[in-house]
Write a protein that holds these residues in place. Structure first.
Motif, PDB file in Angstrom:
ATOM      1  N   MET A   1       0.787  -1.174   0.000  1.00  0.00           N
ATOM      2  CA  MET A   1       0.000   0.000   0.000  1.00  0.00           C
ATOM      3  C   MET A   1       0.842   1.257   0.000  1.00  0.00           C
ATOM      4  SD  MET A   1      -3.196  -0.128   2.181  1.00  0.00           S
ATOM      5  CE  MET A   1      -4.363   0.982   2.354  1.00  0.00           C
ATOM      6  N   SER A   2       2.023   1.168   0.521  1.00  0.00           N
ATOM      7  CA  SER A   2       2.885   2.339   0.560  1.00  0.00           C
ATOM      8  C   SER A   2       3.300   2.739  -0.846  1.00  0.00           C
ATOM      9  CB  SER A   2       4.104   2.073   1.428  1.00  0.00           C
ATOM     10  OG  SER A   2       4.878   1.062   0.852  1.00  0.00           O
ATOM     11  N   ASP A   3       3.435   1.728  -1.745  1.00  0.00           N
ATOM     12  CA  ASP A   3       3.758   2.039  -3.129  1.00  0.00           C
ATOM     13  C   ASP A   3       2.630   2.826  -3.790  1.00  0.00           C
ATOM     14  OD1 ASP A   3       6.173   0.757  -3.037  1.00  0.00           O
ATOM     15  OD2 ASP A   3       5.360  -1.163  -3.727  1.00  0.00           O
ATOM     16  N   PHE A   4       1.391   2.454  -3.437  1.00  0.00           N
ATOM     17  CA  PHE A   4       0.255   3.133  -4.018  1.00  0.00           C
ATOM     18  C   PHE A   4       0.180   4.583  -3.561  1.00  0.00           C
ATOM     19  CE2 PHE A   4      -4.365   4.075  -4.092  1.00  0.00           C
ATOM     20  CZ  PHE A   4      -4.537   3.962  -5.460  1.00  0.00           C
ATOM     21  N   SER A   5       0.460   4.871  -2.349  1.00  0.00           N
ATOM     22  CA  SER A   5       0.401   6.235  -1.839  1.00  0.00           C
ATOM     23  C   SER A   5       1.550   7.072  -2.397  1.00  0.00           C
ATOM     24  CB  SER A   5       0.415   6.238  -0.314  1.00  0.00           C
ATOM     25  OG  SER A   5       1.633   5.713   0.154  1.00  0.00           O
ATOM     26  N   ALA A   6       2.705   6.470  -2.641  1.00  0.00           N
ATOM     27  CA  ALA A   6       3.836   7.207  -3.229  1.00  0.00           C
ATOM     28  C   ALA A   6       3.488   7.618  -4.663  1.00  0.00           C
ATOM     29  CB  ALA A   6       5.090   6.351  -3.205  1.00  0.00           C
ATOM     30  N   GLU A   7       2.854   6.740  -5.405  1.00  0.00           N
ATOM     31  CA  GLU A   7       2.434   7.078  -6.761  1.00  0.00           C
ATOM     32  C   GLU A   7       1.385   8.180  -6.745  1.00  0.00           C
ATOM     33  OE1 GLU A   7       1.137   3.759  -9.127  1.00  0.00           O
ATOM     34  OE2 GLU A   7       2.958   2.644  -8.695  1.00  0.00           O
ATOM     35  N   GLU A   8       0.465   8.090  -5.776  1.00  0.00           N
ATOM     36  CA  GLU A   8      -0.560   9.114  -5.662  1.00  0.00           C
ATOM     37  C   GLU A   8       0.051  10.475  -5.379  1.00  0.00           C
ATOM     38  OE1 GLU A   8      -3.454   8.089  -2.734  1.00  0.00           O
ATOM     39  OE2 GLU A   8      -4.681   7.011  -4.179  1.00  0.00           O
ATOM     40  N   ASP A  10       3.073  11.480  -6.101  1.00  0.00           N
ATOM     41  CA  ASP A  10       3.765  11.938  -7.318  1.00  0.00           C
ATOM     42  C   ASP A  10       2.764  12.514  -8.319  1.00  0.00           C
ATOM     43  OD1 ASP A  10       6.263  11.252  -6.418  1.00  0.00           O
ATOM     44  OD2 ASP A  10       6.349   9.333  -7.507  1.00  0.00           O
ATOM     45  N   LEU A  11       1.656  11.817  -8.506  1.00  0.00           N
ATOM     46  CA  LEU A  11       0.653  12.303  -9.431  1.00  0.00           C
ATOM     47  C   LEU A  11       0.038  13.617  -8.964  1.00  0.00           C
ATOM     48  CD1 LEU A  11      -1.216   9.032 -10.481  1.00  0.00           C
ATOM     49  CD2 LEU A  11       0.257  10.467 -11.885  1.00  0.00           C
ATOM     50  N   MET A  12      -0.175  13.758  -7.664  1.00  0.00           N
ATOM     51  CA  MET A  12      -0.737  14.996  -7.128  1.00  0.00           C
ATOM     52  C   MET A  12       0.247  16.156  -7.332  1.00  0.00           C
ATOM     53  SD  MET A  12      -2.701  13.614  -3.705  1.00  0.00           S
ATOM     54  CE  MET A  12      -2.916  15.212  -3.020  1.00  0.00           C
ATOM     55  N   ASP A  13       1.542  15.877  -7.126  1.00  0.00           N
ATOM     56  CA  ASP A  13       2.563  16.921  -7.349  1.00  0.00           C
ATOM     57  C   ASP A  13       2.586  17.350  -8.823  1.00  0.00           C
ATOM     58  OD1 ASP A  13       3.295  16.919  -4.712  1.00  0.00           O
ATOM     59  OD2 ASP A  13       5.021  15.556  -5.002  1.00  0.00           O
ATOM     60  N   LYS A  14       2.544  16.387  -9.726  1.00  0.00           N
ATOM     61  CA  LYS A  14       2.524  16.698 -11.164  1.00  0.00           C
ATOM     62  C   LYS A  14       1.276  17.492 -11.526  1.00  0.00           C
ATOM     63  CE  LYS A  14       5.297  12.834 -12.852  1.00  0.00           C
ATOM     64  NZ  LYS A  14       5.312  11.627 -13.670  1.00  0.00           N
ATOM     65  N   HIS A  15       0.132  17.113 -10.943  1.00  0.00           N
ATOM     66  CA  HIS A  15      -1.120  17.803 -11.219  1.00  0.00           C
ATOM     67  C   HIS A  15      -1.044  19.255 -10.754  1.00  0.00           C
ATOM     68  CE1 HIS A  15      -5.395  18.275 -11.854  1.00  0.00           C
ATOM     69  NE2 HIS A  15      -5.532  18.706 -10.605  1.00  0.00           N
TER      70      HIS A  15
END
Length: 141
Positions: A1-8, A10-15
């Motif tokens: 689950m920690s991998d999923f939150s790290a991707e989230e 990253d995506l939020m930062d890009k957004h």
């Protein structure tokens, strides 16, 4: 689950980065659409100066036209002489054109006079006027 939150994250930062760039671009577009008032005022000043300059030029031209209308025409004999002069020039253009393009002899040579005869005539006229003779060439010692 920690991998999923790290991707989230990253995506939020890009957004967020994309949204900030979009806002910057929108601001630039708005600024480009509405020119600053100082620029507009400068253009109005330049247009007024050009309008004033054009009006003064038109007035000057009208004054010149009025002066030219009031002048007398030259004498008819002078006009006839000028017309004959220009006609003679137009007749001699082809001969000079060939000479200047290097395609023919000098126009005066084709009329029967050769360059040595002209030189002799010049020398005799110089003596007739009482001018002293030209100095003779002496070799250097």
């Amino acid at each position: 689950m920690s991998d999923f939150s790290a991707e989230e994250t990253d995506l939020m930062d890009k957004h967020e980065h994309i949204l900030s760039r979009r806002a910057e671009l929108l601001e630039r577009m708005e600024a480009g659409r509405q020119p600053p008032t100082s620029h507009r005022k400068q253009q109005e000043k330049e247009a007024e100066a050009a309008r004033h300059r054009n009006e003064s030029l038109l007035q000057d031209l009208q004054k010149i036209e009025e002066r030219l209308k009031g002048r007398r025409l030259p004498a008819p004999s002078l006009l006839a002489m000028e017309t004959r002069y220009w006609a003679s020039l137009e007749e001699s253009i082809p001969a000079w054109e060939h000479f200047l393009l290097g395609k023919g002899p000098h126009p005066a040579d084709s009329r029967g006079r050769s360059p040595p005869q002209r030189a002799e005539r010049r020398a005799s006229t110089a003596q007739d006027r009482g001018l002293p003779p030209l100095p003779k060439h002496r070799p250097a010692r």
